[in-house]
Structures are given as structure tokens and as C-alpha cells.
Design a protein around this motif. Structure first.
Motif, PDB file in Angstrom:
ATOM      1  N   CYS A  47      84.019 -52.735 -14.485  1.00 60.25           N
ATOM      2  CA  CYS A  47      83.577 -51.954 -15.641  1.00 60.25           C
ATOM      3  C   CYS A  47      82.520 -50.944 -15.203  1.00 60.25           C
ATOM      4  O   CYS A  47      81.869 -51.114 -14.171  1.00 60.25           O
ATOM      5  CB  CYS A  47      82.941 -52.864 -16.697  1.00 60.25           C
ATOM      6  N   LYS A  48      82.326 -49.906 -16.005  1.00 58.80           N
ATOM      7  CA  LYS A  48      81.139 -49.081 -15.847  1.00 58.80           C
ATOM      8  C   LYS A  48      79.932 -49.968 -16.177  1.00 58.80           C
ATOM      9  O   LYS A  48      80.025 -50.800 -17.080  1.00 58.80           O
ATOM     10  CB  LYS A  48      81.157 -47.896 -16.817  1.00 58.80           C
ATOM     11  N   PRO A  49      78.807 -49.849 -15.474  1.00 57.25           N
ATOM     12  CA  PRO A  49      78.452 -48.817 -14.498  1.00 57.25           C
ATOM     13  C   PRO A  49      78.709 -49.207 -13.044  1.00 57.25           C
ATOM     14  O   PRO A  49      78.098 -48.637 -12.142  1.00 57.25           O
ATOM     15  CB  PRO A  49      76.955 -48.658 -14.744  1.00 57.25           C
ATOM     16  N   ASN A  50      79.564 -50.175 -12.797  1.00 52.60           N
ATOM     17  CA  ASN A  50      79.871 -50.568 -11.426  1.00 52.60           C
ATOM     18  C   ASN A  50      80.616 -49.422 -10.733  1.00 52.60           C
ATOM     19  O   ASN A  50      81.691 -49.012 -11.192  1.00 52.60           O
ATOM     20  CB  ASN A  50      80.746 -51.825 -11.442  1.00 52.60           C
ATOM     21  N   PRO A  51      80.082 -48.900  -9.627  1.00 45.55           N
ATOM     22  CA  PRO A  51      80.773 -47.809  -8.921  1.00 45.55           C
ATOM     23  C   PRO A  51      82.191 -48.171  -8.501  1.00 45.55           C
ATOM     24  O   PRO A  51      83.040 -47.282  -8.345  1.00 45.55           O
ATOM     25  CB  PRO A  51      79.881 -47.564  -7.696  1.00 45.55           C
ATOM     26  N   LEU A  52      82.455 -49.478  -8.340  1.00 43.57           N
ATOM     27  CA  LEU A  52      83.798 -49.902  -7.939  1.00 43.57           C
ATOM     28  C   LEU A  52      84.848 -49.553  -8.989  1.00 43.57           C
ATOM     29  O   LEU A  52      86.032 -49.415  -8.665  1.00 43.57           O
ATOM     30  CB  LEU A  52      83.811 -51.411  -7.669  1.00 43.57           C
ATOM     31  N   TYR A  53      84.417 -49.397 -10.237  1.00 49.71           N
ATOM     32  CA  TYR A  53      85.351 -48.982 -11.293  1.00 49.71           C
ATOM     33  C   TYR A  53      85.964 -47.625 -10.938  1.00 49.71           C
ATOM     34  O   TYR A  53      87.184 -47.431 -11.018  1.00 49.71           O
ATOM     35  CB  TYR A  53      84.622 -48.912 -12.634  1.00 49.71           C
ATOM     36  N   TYR A  54      85.118 -46.684 -10.535  1.00 47.71           N
ATOM     37  CA  TYR A  54      85.617 -45.358 -10.171  1.00 47.71           C
ATOM     38  C   TYR A  54      86.373 -45.393  -8.845  1.00 47.71           C
ATOM     39  O   TYR A  54      87.362 -44.673  -8.663  1.00 47.71           O
ATOM     40  CB  TYR A  54      84.465 -44.360 -10.114  1.00 47.71           C
ATOM     41  N   GLU A  55      85.920 -46.241  -7.926  1.00 50.57           N
ATOM     42  CA  GLU A  55      86.644 -46.377  -6.666  1.00 50.57           C
ATOM     43  C   GLU A  55      88.064 -46.883  -6.910  1.00 50.57           C
ATOM     44  O   GLU A  55      89.009 -46.472  -6.226  1.00 50.57           O
ATOM     45  CB  GLU A  55      85.896 -47.318  -5.725  1.00 50.57           C
ATOM     46  N   ASP A  56      88.217 -47.762  -7.896  1.00 48.50           N
ATOM     47  CA  ASP A  56      89.548 -48.274  -8.231  1.00 48.50           C
ATOM     48  C   ASP A  56      90.463 -47.146  -8.710  1.00 48.50           C
ATOM     49  O   ASP A  56      91.650 -47.094  -8.355  1.00 48.50           O
ATOM     50  CB  ASP A  56      89.448 -49.345  -9.321  1.00 48.50           C
ATOM     51  N   ILE A  57      89.924 -46.242  -9.522  1.00 47.48           N
ATOM     52  CA  ILE A  57      90.720 -45.111 -10.016  1.00 47.48           C
ATOM     53  C   ILE A  57      91.084 -44.182  -8.862  1.00 47.48           C
ATOM     54  O   ILE A  57      92.238 -43.740  -8.734  1.00 47.48           O
ATOM     55  CB  ILE A  57      89.953 -44.335 -11.104  1.00 47.48           C
ATOM     56  N   ILE A  58      90.109 -43.880  -8.026  1.00 46.30           N
ATOM     57  CA  ILE A  58      90.354 -43.001  -6.877  1.00 46.30           C
ATOM     58  C   ILE A  58      91.450 -43.581  -5.993  1.00 46.30           C
ATOM     59  O   ILE A  58      92.378 -42.878  -5.568  1.00 46.30           O
ATOM     60  CB  ILE A  58      89.051 -42.801  -6.070  1.00 46.30           C
ATOM     61  N   SER A  59      91.359 -44.875  -5.725  1.00 49.58           N
ATOM     62  CA  SER A  59      92.335 -45.538  -4.867  1.00 49.58           C
ATOM     63  C   SER A  59      93.717 -45.586  -5.511  1.00 49.58           C
ATOM     64  O   SER A  59      94.730 -45.338  -4.845  1.00 49.58           O
ATOM     65  CB  SER A  59      91.857 -46.959  -4.553  1.00 49.58           C
ATOM     66  N   LYS A  60      93.756 -45.880  -6.795  1.00 49.41           N
ATOM     67  CA  LYS A  60      95.039 -46.031  -7.499  1.00 49.41           C
ATOM     68  C   LYS A  60      95.872 -44.756  -7.429  1.00 49.41           C
ATOM     69  O   LYS A  60      97.096 -44.799  -7.270  1.00 49.41           O
ATOM     70  CB  LYS A  60      94.783 -46.411  -8.962  1.00 49.41           C
ATOM     71  N   PHE A  61      95.205 -43.600  -7.542  1.00 49.85           N
ATOM     72  CA  PHE A  61      95.926 -42.328  -7.568  1.00 49.85           C
ATOM     73  C   PHE A  61      95.738 -41.516  -6.287  1.00 49.85           C
ATOM     74  O   PHE A  61      96.187 -40.373  -6.227  1.00 49.85           O
ATOM     75  CB  PHE A  61      95.480 -41.509  -8.784  1.00 49.85           C
ATOM     76  N   ASP A  62      95.082 -42.127  -5.288  1.00 57.42           N
ATOM     77  CA  ASP A  62      94.818 -41.437  -4.028  1.00 57.42           C
ATOM     78  C   ASP A  62      94.192 -40.063  -4.304  1.00 57.42           C
ATOM     79  O   ASP A  62      94.636 -39.031  -3.795  1.00 57.42           O
ATOM     80  CB  ASP A  62      96.112 -41.281  -3.220  1.00 57.42           C
TER      81      ASP A  62
END
Length: 236
Positions: A161-176
Motif C-alpha cells: 500500500c501507499k506510502p510503501n515505496p514497494l507499491y510503486y515498484e510493483d507497478i513499475i515492474s508489472k508494466f516494465d
């Protein structure tokens, strides 16, 4: 060249007073289950389980699994099972009470559909803390449909979840994603603008601004009234 635009939902595409929304949401949910559990106790245990979910770094469990795992620990089995029996009905029906704490801005559907029509990838980066029905309803309250987005971050699918930076990393990784090709649009100076650390361009909407006083960087600051013109200027 920018290729992907990520939008927050609550307070961004959907006008909202966050505190009033929380009060309406939690109030209606605890009232719905009052014949099962004392409303005050229900509210406290909801927040406790939610807090653990938000802080979790466990990639083996979705947010949904983490929340219900923690929530179950706080209740006796009979009470927990009775709540599970009615929770879907609550979101189908009485969750609509929370709409009273939201608004509507005519340009927000235009912004999203303009980008889609131009061929850009549009991601709804809403904090994945509420069930699918609650997310879909809030999307509709904003005058939009789930199909207006290429992707919606879901409680049932995401593990952070936000504000965990890993949330955004997951999106970046999912769509490269190439972060330099991304724009994040949100109203939270910390939770949304933190995407700057990954290399996103960051746009902050101030209508329902949430700012905890911590440092942030926004490449553009404006209001919902300004957003459509800005989008049409940048994304041609």
C-alpha cells in the motif's frame, strides 16, 4: 516522451474531504455490523488490521489476505464469521453512504478519456486498501468506468500500500515502465509525489491537498480546473 500517466483516485479524480469520507465510511460500516459487534470496538479493530496491512512488506500475501488474516486474530471465530457473512452486502448497499463525503468535477472524466483516446497508458494508482466493489463505486462516483483505465491497482491483487515505496515498484515492474516516461497525478504531497524518487514527473493537485509537512517535490502544481488544459498542452 511521456507514455504512461498514473492517477490517484480519492481527492484527485474524485473530489473528497478525506476525514469526512473516513467518518462516513467507518460510521456506516460499524453501524451495519452493530448487531454483531459494538461499533466502537469494530472501528478500533478495523483500523488496527488496516494499519498492519499498510506496513506489511510480505510479498506472499495480497493486501486482502493480510487484512483479513490480521482482522481474524482480533476477534473470536463466531464474530469474525458473522462479519464475513454480511461484509459483501455492506459494500453492495450501505457503502453508498460514503458518497456524501465526495464530489464531482466535470473535467476529470474528460482528462482520462482524452489521454485514452490519444493512445497513452492510463493507470489508476489508487491505494489498494478497499475491496473491488468499493473501488469500482468510487470510480463511478468520479464519472468514470473501470474500462477507462488500462489498469487499476486492486486490494485483491496488490501486496503493498501507499506510502510503501514497494507499491510503486510493483507497478513499475508489472508494466516494465521507464519512470522517465511516466507522470504521477495526485493530491497527496508525500504519498503521490514520492514517485519523484523513481524518476517520475510529478503533478500535484491542491483542491483536496494532503500535506503532512514533510519535504516533497512537484514538477507542476495546479487545481482540477487547470488540469484538462495542462493535459492537452503536454499530451498531444
Amino acid at each position: 516522451m511521456k507514455k504512461t500517466i498514473l492517477f490517484d483516485l480519492d481527492g484527485t479524480l474524485l473530489p473528497m474531504d478525506a476525514q469526512k469520507f473516513e467518518e462516513a465510511y467507518i460510521g456506516s460500516l460499524t453501524n451495519y455490523t452493530k448487531n454483531i459487534i459494538n461499533p466502537k470496538e469494530m472501528g478500533m479493530k478495523l483500523w488496527r488490521a488496516t494499519g498492519i496491512m499498510i506496513k506489511s512488506d510480505d510479498k506472499s500475501m495480497t493486501n486482502e489476505q493480510t487484512f483479513y488474516s490480521e482482522f481474524e486474530k482480533l476477534l473470536d471465530s463466531s464474530t469474525y464469521n458473522k462479519i464475513l457473512e454480511v461484509i459483501d452486502s455492506y459494500y453492495d448497499n450501505d457503502f453508498d453512504v460514503a458518497k456524501t463525503a465526495t464530489g464531482f468535477h466535470k473535467d476529470m472524466p474528460k482528462v482520462v478519456r482524452y489521454l485514452k483516446d490519444k493512445g497513452y497508458r492510463v493507470i489508476l494508482a489508487t491505494n489498494p486498501m478497499l475491496p473491488r466493489t468499493a473501488t469500482d463505486k468510487r470510480i463511478s462516483w468520479a464519472g468514470l468506468n473501470v474500462d477507462d483505465f488500462d489498469h487499476v491497482t486492486r486490494f485483491e491483487e496488490y501486496v503493498h500500500c501507499k506510502p510503501n515505496p514497494l507499491y510503486y515498484e510493483d507497478i513499475i515492474s508489472k508494466f516494465d515502465l521507464d519512470p522517465s516516461e511516466c507522470v504521477m497525478v495526485g493530491n497527496d504531497a508525500q504519498e503521490d509525489m514520492m514517485t519523484k524518487q523513481f524518476g517520475f514527473e510529478t503533478w500535484l493537485l491542491t483542491d483536496d491537498l494532503i500535506d503532512r509537512g514533510q519535504e516533497y517535490h512537484a514538477d507542476w502544481i495546479g487545481t482540477r480546473d487547470d488540469l484538462l488544459e495542462k493535459i492537452m498542452e503536454v499530451f498531444k
